[in-house]
Design a protein around this motif. Sequence first.
Motif, PDB file in Angstrom:
ATOM      1  N   GLU A   1      11.699   2.565   4.840  1.00 60.10           N
ATOM      2  CA  GLU A   1      11.098   3.284   5.965  1.00 60.10           C
ATOM      3  C   GLU A   1      10.025   2.432   6.632  1.00 60.10           C
ATOM      4  O   GLU A   1       9.964   2.335   7.854  1.00 60.10           O
ATOM      5  CB  GLU A   1      10.504   4.616   5.496  1.00 60.10           C
ATOM      6  N   THR A   2       9.195   1.792   5.843  1.00 62.14           N
ATOM      7  CA  THR A   2       8.145   0.929   6.394  1.00 62.14           C
ATOM      8  C   THR A   2       8.768  -0.255   7.117  1.00 62.14           C
ATOM      9  O   THR A   2       8.334  -0.628   8.212  1.00 62.14           O
ATOM     10  CB  THR A   2       7.197   0.455   5.279  1.00 62.14           C
ATOM     11  N   MET A   3       9.793  -0.842   6.526  1.00 62.91           N
ATOM     12  CA  MET A   3      10.468  -1.986   7.166  1.00 62.91           C
ATOM     13  C   MET A   3      11.087  -1.601   8.499  1.00 62.91           C
ATOM     14  O   MET A   3      11.105  -2.398   9.435  1.00 62.91           O
ATOM     15  CB  MET A   3      11.559  -2.541   6.254  1.00 62.91           C
TER      16      MET A   3
ATOM     17  N   THR B   1       0.823  -1.208   0.000  1.00 63.11           N
ATOM     18  CA  THR B   1       0.000   0.000   0.000  1.00 63.11           C
ATOM     19  C   THR B   1       0.854   1.254   0.000  1.00 63.11           C
ATOM     20  O   THR B   1       0.355   2.344  -0.279  1.00 63.11           O
ATOM     21  CB  THR B   1      -0.956   0.032   1.209  1.00 63.11           C
ATOM     22  N   ASP B   2       2.145   1.117   0.273  1.00 67.07           N
ATOM     23  CA  ASP B   2       3.051   2.259   0.304  1.00 67.07           C
ATOM     24  C   ASP B   2       3.907   2.378  -0.958  1.00 67.07           C
ATOM     25  O   ASP B   2       4.809   3.205  -1.024  1.00 67.07           O
ATOM     26  CB  ASP B   2       3.964   2.166   1.529  1.00 67.07           C
TER      27      ASP B   2
ATOM     28  N   GLU C   1       9.650   9.575  -0.002  1.00 66.81           N
ATOM     29  CA  GLU C   1      10.301   9.418   1.302  1.00 66.81           C
ATOM     30  C   GLU C   1       9.546  10.121   2.427  1.00 66.81           C
ATOM     31  O   GLU C   1       9.317   9.551   3.490  1.00 66.81           O
ATOM     32  CB  GLU C   1      11.738   9.943   1.232  1.00 66.81           C
ATOM     33  N   ALA C   2       9.137  11.362   2.190  1.00 70.67           N
ATOM     34  CA  ALA C   2       8.436  12.122   3.234  1.00 70.67           C
ATOM     35  C   ALA C   2       7.110  11.466   3.587  1.00 70.67           C
ATOM     36  O   ALA C   2       6.759  11.343   4.772  1.00 70.67           O
ATOM     37  CB  ALA C   2       8.204  13.558   2.774  1.00 70.67           C
ATOM     38  N   ASN C   3       6.369  11.034   2.590  1.00 64.18           N
ATOM     39  CA  ASN C   3       5.076  10.396   2.855  1.00 64.18           C
ATOM     40  C   ASN C   3       5.260   8.998   3.436  1.00 64.18           C
ATOM     41  O   ASN C   3       4.395   8.522   4.167  1.00 64.18           O
ATOM     42  CB  ASN C   3       4.234  10.351   1.584  1.00 64.18           C
ATOM     43  N   SER C   4       6.372   8.348   3.140  1.00 59.33           N
ATOM     44  CA  SER C   4       6.645   7.037   3.733  1.00 59.33           C
ATOM     45  C   SER C   4       6.812   7.148   5.242  1.00 59.33           C
ATOM     46  O   SER C   4       6.410   6.256   5.986  1.00 59.33           O
ATOM     47  CB  SER C   4       7.908   6.423   3.119  1.00 59.33           C
ATOM     48  N   GLN C   5       7.395   8.253   5.706  1.00 55.34           N
ATOM     49  CA  GLN C   5       7.537   8.461   7.145  1.00 55.34           C
ATOM     50  C   GLN C   5       6.170   8.648   7.796  1.00 55.34           C
ATOM     51  O   GLN C   5       5.904   8.096   8.865  1.00 55.34           O
ATOM     52  CB  GLN C   5       8.439   9.663   7.420  1.00 55.34           C
ATOM     53  N   LYS C   6       5.299   9.400   7.144  1.00 55.13           N
ATOM     54  CA  LYS C   6       3.941   9.586   7.667  1.00 55.13           C
ATOM     55  C   LYS C   6       3.179   8.265   7.665  1.00 55.13           C
ATOM     56  O   LYS C   6       2.444   7.955   8.588  1.00 55.13           O
ATOM     57  CB  LYS C   6       3.199  10.628   6.836  1.00 55.13           C
ATOM     58  N   TYR C   7       3.369   7.488   6.593  1.00 54.69           N
ATOM     59  CA  TYR C   7       2.747   6.167   6.495  1.00 54.69           C
ATOM     60  C   TYR C   7       3.247   5.276   7.639  1.00 54.69           C
ATOM     61  O   TYR C   7       2.456   4.567   8.263  1.00 54.69           O
ATOM     62  CB  TYR C   7       3.092   5.548   5.139  1.00 54.69           C
ATOM     63  N   GLY C   8       4.535   5.347   7.924  1.00 49.00           N
ATOM     64  CA  GLY C   8       5.100   4.580   9.038  1.00 49.00           C
ATOM     65  C   GLY C   8       4.476   4.966  10.368  1.00 49.00           C
ATOM     66  O   GLY C   8       4.204   4.108  11.215  1.00 49.00           O
TER      67      GLY C   8
END
Length: 170
Positions: free
Chosen positions: A136-138, A103-104, A109-116
């Motif tokens: 980032e998710t991992m 889903t990510d 990169e910036a939105n991956s941090q918010k997703y995390g």
Amino acid sequence: IDKINIQFNKFFKLMFGGGKAELVTAVIKKRKKKTEDDDQLTLDLEDEEGEDEFGIDIKVELPRKKVSDLDMLSGGERSLTSIALLFALSQVNPPPFLVLDETDAALDEANSQKYGDMIESLSEYSQLIVVTHNRETMSRAQTLFGVTLGRGDASTTLSLRLEDAAKYAK
């Protein structure tokens, strides 16, 4: 819908750094099509006997933009809005576990941090199985499982608890 709206707005603000999102009920009128044989023109006419149906519409207000309709959002913005809605639904009625399959993938990169951050919030209520290639998710996971090509073209599985790896690295 009220409970979902509270969570949806919360996750939307987290993903976009502000703004507003809500679900609103919409009336959908039943229609029947009638064709005029003379010039092959198709007209929509209201079915007088049909009952109104109800649906749901999504209204959004992005920070620093005058956008209120999903059709006006970019593909990435639609993706983030969908993720916020999915997470809001799972907060209102938390499932025992949730599988999220890439889903990510479309996130920077910036939105991956918010997703995390959102993933961590969800993990308080449900056990998550997240399929991802995003570092980032991992990094937010407790345990990583990987599948790699081993000897003889056979798949090999790996597992790593990040807590144990940090101790080993020290």
